[in-house]
Design a protein around this motif. Sequence first.
Motif, PDB file in Angstrom:
ATOM      1  N   THR A  81       0.595  -1.470   0.168  1.00 23.14           N
ATOM      2  CA  THR A  81       0.196  -0.403   0.100  1.00 23.14           C
ATOM      3  C   THR A  81       0.832   1.624   0.170  1.00 23.14           C
ATOM      4  OG1 THR A  81       0.003  -0.050   2.612  1.00 23.14           O
ATOM      5  CG2 THR A  81      -2.237  -1.306   1.414  1.00 23.14           C
ATOM      6  N   GLU A  82       0.193   2.303   0.047  1.00 17.51           N
ATOM      7  CA  GLU A  82       1.131   3.285   0.130  1.00 17.51           C
ATOM      8  C   GLU A  82       1.648   3.522   1.185  1.00 17.51           C
ATOM      9  OE1 GLU A  82       0.280   8.805   0.129  1.00 17.51           O
ATOM     10  OE2 GLU A  82      -1.501   6.930  -0.715  1.00 17.51           O
ATOM     11  N   LYS A  83       1.308   3.193   2.415  1.00 16.66           N
ATOM     12  CA  LYS A  83       1.693   3.488   4.102  1.00 16.66           C
ATOM     13  C   LYS A  83       3.210   1.953   3.561  1.00 16.66           C
ATOM     14  CE  LYS A  83       0.802   5.757   7.113  1.00 16.66           C
ATOM     15  NZ  LYS A  83       1.655   6.598   7.844  1.00 16.66           N
ATOM     16  N   GLY A  84       2.723   1.248   2.827  1.00 15.61           N
ATOM     17  CA  GLY A  84       3.360   0.282   2.396  1.00 15.61           C
ATOM     18  C   GLY A  84       5.073   0.727   2.047  1.00 15.61           C
ATOM     19  N   GLN A  85       4.211   1.780   1.024  1.00 16.10           N
ATOM     20  CA  GLN A  85       6.076   2.154   0.067  1.00 16.10           C
ATOM     21  C   GLN A  85       6.592   2.704   1.168  1.00 16.10           C
ATOM     22  OE1 GLN A  85       7.317   1.212  -3.007  1.00 16.10           O
ATOM     23  NE2 GLN A  85       5.695  -0.151  -3.375  1.00 16.10           N
ATOM     24  N   LEU A  86       6.443   3.418   1.924  1.00 17.64           N
ATOM     25  CA  LEU A  86       6.828   4.248   3.265  1.00 17.64           C
ATOM     26  C   LEU A  86       7.607   3.306   4.603  1.00 17.64           C
ATOM     27  CD1 LEU A  86       7.058   7.498   3.973  1.00 17.64           C
ATOM     28  CD2 LEU A  86       5.521   7.033   5.705  1.00 17.64           C
ATOM     29  N   LEU A  87       7.008   2.410   4.572  1.00 15.10           N
ATOM     30  CA  LEU A  87       7.991   1.949   5.153  1.00 15.10           C
ATOM     31  C   LEU A  87       8.968   1.296   5.029  1.00 15.10           C
ATOM     32  CD1 LEU A  87       8.290   0.260   8.232  1.00 15.10           C
ATOM     33  CD2 LEU A  87       6.406  -1.097   7.067  1.00 15.10           C
ATOM     34  N   LYS A  88       9.023   0.807   3.742  1.00 19.75           N
ATOM     35  CA  LYS A  88      10.418  -0.092   2.768  1.00 19.75           C
ATOM     36  C   LYS A  88      11.039   1.744   2.743  1.00 19.75           C
ATOM     37  CE  LYS A  88      11.447  -1.366  -1.429  1.00 19.75           C
ATOM     38  NZ  LYS A  88      10.848  -1.687  -2.964  1.00 19.75           N
ATOM     39  N   THR A  89      10.651   2.614   1.955  1.00 27.05           N
ATOM     40  CA  THR A  89      11.642   3.321   2.103  1.00 27.05           C
ATOM     41  C   THR A  89      12.194   4.037   3.559  1.00 27.05           C
ATOM     42  OG1 THR A  89      10.399   4.448   0.131  1.00 27.05           O
ATOM     43  CG2 THR A  89      12.077   6.566   1.571  1.00 27.05           C
ATOM     44  N   MET A  90      11.058   3.725   4.624  1.00 22.71           N
ATOM     45  CA  MET A  90      11.585   4.381   5.954  1.00 22.71           C
ATOM     46  C   MET A  90      13.328   2.992   6.348  1.00 22.71           C
ATOM     47  SD  MET A  90       9.518   5.678   8.676  1.00 22.71           S
ATOM     48  CE  MET A  90       8.185   7.013   8.593  1.00 22.71           C
ATOM     49  N   ILE A  91      12.379   1.734   6.041  1.00 23.23           N
ATOM     50  CA  ILE A  91      13.664   0.926   6.670  1.00 23.23           C
ATOM     51  C   ILE A  91      15.075   0.936   5.327  1.00 23.23           C
ATOM     52  CG2 ILE A  91      14.408  -1.429   5.989  1.00 23.23           C
ATOM     53  CD1 ILE A  91      11.056  -1.939   7.012  1.00 23.23           C
ATOM     54  N   LEU A  92      14.891   1.378   4.578  1.00 23.38           N
ATOM     55  CA  LEU A  92      16.200   1.002   3.666  1.00 23.38           C
ATOM     56  C   LEU A  92      17.601   2.974   4.170  1.00 23.38           C
ATOM     57  CD1 LEU A  92      15.003   0.748   0.310  1.00 23.38           C
ATOM     58  CD2 LEU A  92      16.045  -0.848   1.011  1.00 23.38           C
ATOM     59  N   ARG A  93      15.749   3.927   4.801  1.00 22.89           N
ATOM     60  CA  ARG A  93      17.104   4.897   5.465  1.00 22.89           C
ATOM     61  C   ARG A  93      17.704   4.094   6.290  1.00 22.89           C
ATOM     62  NH1 ARG A  93      11.586   8.249   5.479  1.00 22.89           N
ATOM     63  NH2 ARG A  93      11.734   9.251   2.497  1.00 22.89           N
ATOM     64  N   LEU A  94      16.812   3.294   7.238  1.00 23.16           N
ATOM     65  CA  LEU A  94      17.823   3.469   8.377  1.00 23.16           C
ATOM     66  C   LEU A  94      18.902   1.945   7.799  1.00 23.16           C
ATOM     67  CD1 LEU A  94      17.670   2.725  11.530  1.00 23.16           C
ATOM     68  CD2 LEU A  94      15.942   0.412  11.065  1.00 23.16           C
ATOM     69  N   GLU A  95      18.690   1.278   7.132  1.00 20.94           N
ATOM     70  CA  GLU A  95      19.561   0.362   6.354  1.00 20.94           C
ATOM     71  C   GLU A  95      20.960   1.301   6.592  1.00 20.94           C
ATOM     72  OE1 GLU A  95      20.907  -3.358   3.336  1.00 20.94           O
ATOM     73  OE2 GLU A  95      19.402  -2.067   2.558  1.00 20.94           O
ATOM     74  N   LYS A  96      20.726   2.590   6.169  1.00 21.10           N
ATOM     75  CA  LYS A  96      21.854   3.632   5.443  1.00 21.10           C
ATOM     76  C   LYS A  96      22.817   4.126   6.934  1.00 21.10           C
ATOM     77  CE  LYS A  96      23.710   7.388   2.940  1.00 21.10           C
ATOM     78  NZ  LYS A  96      23.123   8.751   2.312  1.00 21.10           N
ATOM     79  N   VAL A  97      21.695   4.393   8.241  1.00 23.70           N
ATOM     80  CA  VAL A  97      21.938   4.299   8.930  1.00 23.70           C
ATOM     81  C   VAL A  97      22.979   4.184  10.087  1.00 23.70           C
ATOM     82  CG1 VAL A  97      21.430   5.348  11.970  1.00 23.70           C
ATOM     83  CG2 VAL A  97      19.920   6.660   9.454  1.00 23.70           C
ATOM     84  N   GLU A  98      22.277   2.552   9.809  1.00 24.87           N
ATOM     85  CA  GLU A  98      22.939   1.855  10.459  1.00 24.87           C
ATOM     86  C   GLU A  98      24.493   1.172   9.972  1.00 24.87           C
ATOM     87  OE1 GLU A  98      21.389  -0.836  13.336  1.00 24.87           O
ATOM     88  OE2 GLU A  98      21.956   1.391  13.313  1.00 24.87           O
ATOM     89  N   GLY A  99      24.916   0.929   8.534  1.00 28.57           N
ATOM     90  CA  GLY A  99      26.120   1.143   7.827  1.00 28.57           C
ATOM     91  C   GLY A  99      26.693   0.050   8.886  1.00 28.57           C
ATOM     92  N   VAL A 100      28.122  -0.036   8.858  1.00 30.63           N
ATOM     93  CA  VAL A 100      28.102  -1.670   9.600  1.00 30.63           C
ATOM     94  C   VAL A 100      28.587  -1.266  11.166  1.00 30.63           C
ATOM     95  CG1 VAL A 100      29.796  -1.010   7.134  1.00 30.63           C
ATOM     96  CG2 VAL A 100      30.317  -0.527   9.477  1.00 30.63           C
ATOM     97  N   ASP A 101      27.594  -0.680  12.277  1.00 30.42           N
ATOM     98  CA  ASP A 101      28.000  -0.450  13.141  1.00 30.42           C
ATOM     99  C   ASP A 101      26.915  -1.670  14.089  1.00 30.42           C
ATOM    100  OD1 ASP A 101      29.589   1.394  12.912  1.00 30.42           O
ATOM    101  OD2 ASP A 101      28.164   3.064  12.376  1.00 30.42           O
ATOM    102  N   THR A 102      26.212  -2.274  13.595  1.00 29.79           N
ATOM    103  CA  THR A 102      25.376  -3.090  13.868  1.00 29.79           C
ATOM    104  C   THR A 102      26.186  -3.904  14.951  1.00 29.79           C
ATOM    105  OG1 THR A 102      25.477  -4.806  11.783  1.00 29.79           O
ATOM    106  CG2 THR A 102      23.770  -3.980  12.187  1.00 29.79           C
ATOM    107  N   LYS A 103      25.793  -4.112  16.217  1.00 31.40           N
ATOM    108  CA  LYS A 103      26.301  -4.513  17.767  1.00 31.40           C
ATOM    109  C   LYS A 103      26.700  -3.749  18.623  1.00 31.40           C
ATOM    110  CE  LYS A 103      26.166  -9.768  15.802  1.00 31.40           C
ATOM    111  NZ  LYS A 103      26.603 -10.755  15.857  1.00 31.40           N
ATOM    112  N   SER A 104      27.525  -2.433  17.733  1.00 24.80           N
ATOM    113  CA  SER A 104      28.394  -1.176  18.064  1.00 24.80           C
ATOM    114  C   SER A 104      27.269  -0.230  19.190  1.00 24.80           C
ATOM    115  CB  SER A 104      28.889  -0.998  17.917  1.00 24.80           C
ATOM    116  OG  SER A 104      29.263  -1.127  16.694  1.00 24.80           O
TER     117      SER A 104
END
Length: 447
Positions: free
Chosen positions: A86-109
């Motif tokens: 849905t439109e909300k689903g597209q927005l959630l997907k975009t947000m998660i992709l942003r979060l992936e960029k924010v996280e980078g290689v820093d998971t577990k840190s």
Amino acid sequence: MKTLKALLFCSTISTAVLAQNCPDNFLGTKTLYPTPHEKYAPVPAGYSPVFINHVGRHGARHLTKEVKIAYAYQLLQKADSAGALTEKGQLLKTMILRLEKVEGVDTKSISDEGRTELQDIARRMYAQNKNVFANTVNLNVGITKEIRTKQSADAFLGGLKDGLKSQPTINQYNDDTNLRFYDTAPAYKAFEEAGPYSPIMEALEKSEHITDVNKALANRIFKADFTAKRSAQQLDKFTSDVFGFTTIVYSLKSEIARAGFNTEELNFKSFFTCDELYHLGQVDVADDFYKKGPGMDLNGIQVRIAVPLLINFIKTTDEFIAGGKYTAQLRFAHAETIIPFSALLGIEAANKSTKDLTRINKDWQAAQVAPLSSNIQWILYKKANSSDYLVKILLNEKEARIAGLKTATYPYYKWGDLKAFYTKKLNDYGVKMDDDMNKYLKEIAQK
């Protein structure tokens, strides 16, 4: 009928958007460490702090696994390929992709927020106990196998060094036996998977309407045909992941800005209603309470699992009194360490068992017991020209009362009384101070 359904759908979306203004009381153990504003009780005349025994949780952190590994990420990709978002689903997907960029290689840190939390705790420790650090400083620093505990130790030491007149001597070592005891005992692992609390948790999930929450979220994100093909377990896992994303962004403010976003662009709260966040938070806290905290039985395996750490605290305090070389014993671990240990110690804010679901969050508040960077400190005080010692116990830098142990000088307890109190508790469990703790953890079983 179609018009009515459309109106109801729009109403649901509108209510979800309002969730941006919900209180943040659903965060539980993901709550950022609150800066204490304590006025401590005066130290009894003639006494001065001489030693600190400390254990702390790691600071605010990144996710513990890569975003793309999460079930929610994978399901969104699948739905997008099928044209089922849905439109909300597209927005959630975009947000998660942003979060992936924010996280980078820093998971577990730990995050920048976590470093600041720990540095500030250390600075306050120094400011309140300058006498401890007045001369040569030797620090014994325990960490676990997880990188975030070493990072937490480094951040804490950085804050402590700000007040020291010279560089301390630091002995850093790995101590999974005393700090990750929950990983070592097979009986506890079985308890964690399916303990006697399971029927209570099932009842709670029903009373908090978690199945309905899962369906409501899915209906906002996916088209009806796609949602209909998902099992209840899959929808539950999807909600759990999105809820996890919702709670983690509070720890990542600096990282979000560095990645070129503002917090509103990662506002996962907007996919839930306030009621839904509350329901999910209730279940999340109860899960910690029954699996790690006082739960249904204060003497249950989920509390007794922390016995090795209690013995270590007693021994290292005795070693200092006997002339040991360490100025302070510092340990950096996890929520799974702090929660059972605070219950085992009998700290009144952390030791109340119940089967009554309405009492959780009243008698035991996760955000007060084990927020990010939570800590327990034993401050040892010595009377000048004598062999008399007092101990003050702090939970998250707040003076703690120990249930069942009397003192005429609260919050200061005589060291001999405190040691005898905990030694009796250990004896009641059938444990002696010199027992092999690795063997204990392998053999411990629920009574």
